[in-house]
Design a protein around this motif. Structure first.
Motif: not given
Lengths: 113, 119
Positions: B57-69
């Motif tokens: 679950t990503y916080e608002q403004g964090v790019e999920k495609d850039k920061f893969l977890i």
């Protein structure tokens, strides 16, 4: 929503003097409150936490904090500062177990001779 | 008890490359891990919450495609910074929520952090 305000981005005390780092919180539900310490280029180490038990919480390295609901505060104190206490201190709040933490902006503690 | 490690502690990479950071809970199982980012002299900003076996679950403004977890096991979560750029340079810190035994379930235990420098 929850938030934390740390008053004073920088605090300087003499070695042996009282340390007081201030933290006020805002939370729509009963909060869980934490104090963490960070040394340069390191992660965070838990100093102490309040999780709805005793309002006066004792932590490691001689630190303690008191939860005051009426003042929405959770100030961190230590009776006698030591040079090794110099670090960045963060207050944080969460709304319960498994909840994300919201951090304050931190207070840098300087201890002088 | 309740030790969290991160690897590497420091990484320097060229712009456009991808970097993987590992976060491990060494002596307890953690169903939930968190990833934070810290800029110099600033506080920690939560990037995402990582749950074992499910999507982060990503916080608002964090790019999920850039920061893969990826949180593939109860003791390991990874953060991959894809196509890194100089503005991604920062101190990345993970934490693990205590699951039981050695670690309190209401406390986050933090890793030592990873300093990423993108040239």
């Amino acid at each position: 929503a929850q938030s934390v305000t740390q008053l004073g981005s920088h605090v300087s005390v003499s070695e042996g003097a009282l340390v007081l780092l201030r933290c006020n919180y805002s939370s729509s539900v009963p909060p869980y409150l934490f104090w963490y310490v960070q040394y340069p280029n390191q992660g965070l180490q838990l100093l102490l936490k309040y999780t709805s038990a005793a309002t006066l919480v004792k932590g490691i390295n001689g630190f303690e904090a008191e939860f005051k609901k009426s003042e929405t505060s959770f100030h961190l104190t230590k009776p006698s500062a030591h040079m090794s206490d110099a670090a960045e201190y963060f207050c944080a709040v969460s709304t319960g177990t498994a909840s994300k933490l919201t951090f304050g902006t931190g207070t840098r503690l300087q201890v002088t001779l | 008890g309740a030790v969290v490690s991160q690897h590497p502690s420091r990484v320097i990479c060229k712009s456009g490359t991808s970097v993987k950071i590992e976060c491990r809970s060494l002596d307890f199982q953690a169903t939930t891990m968190f990833w934070y980012r810290q800029f110099p002299k600033q506080s920690l900003m939560l990037m995402a919450t990582s749950n074992e076996g499910s999507k982060a679950t990503y916080e608002q403004g964090v790019e999920k495609d850039k920061f893969l977890i990826n949180h593939a096991s109860l003791t390991l979560s990874t953060l991959t910074v894809t196509s890194a750029h100089p503005e991604d340079s920062s101190f990345y810190i993970c934490s693990a929520l205590g699951g039981a035994s050695r670690a309190s379930t209401d406390t986050q235990y933090f890793g030592p952090g990873t300093r990423l420098t993108v040239l």
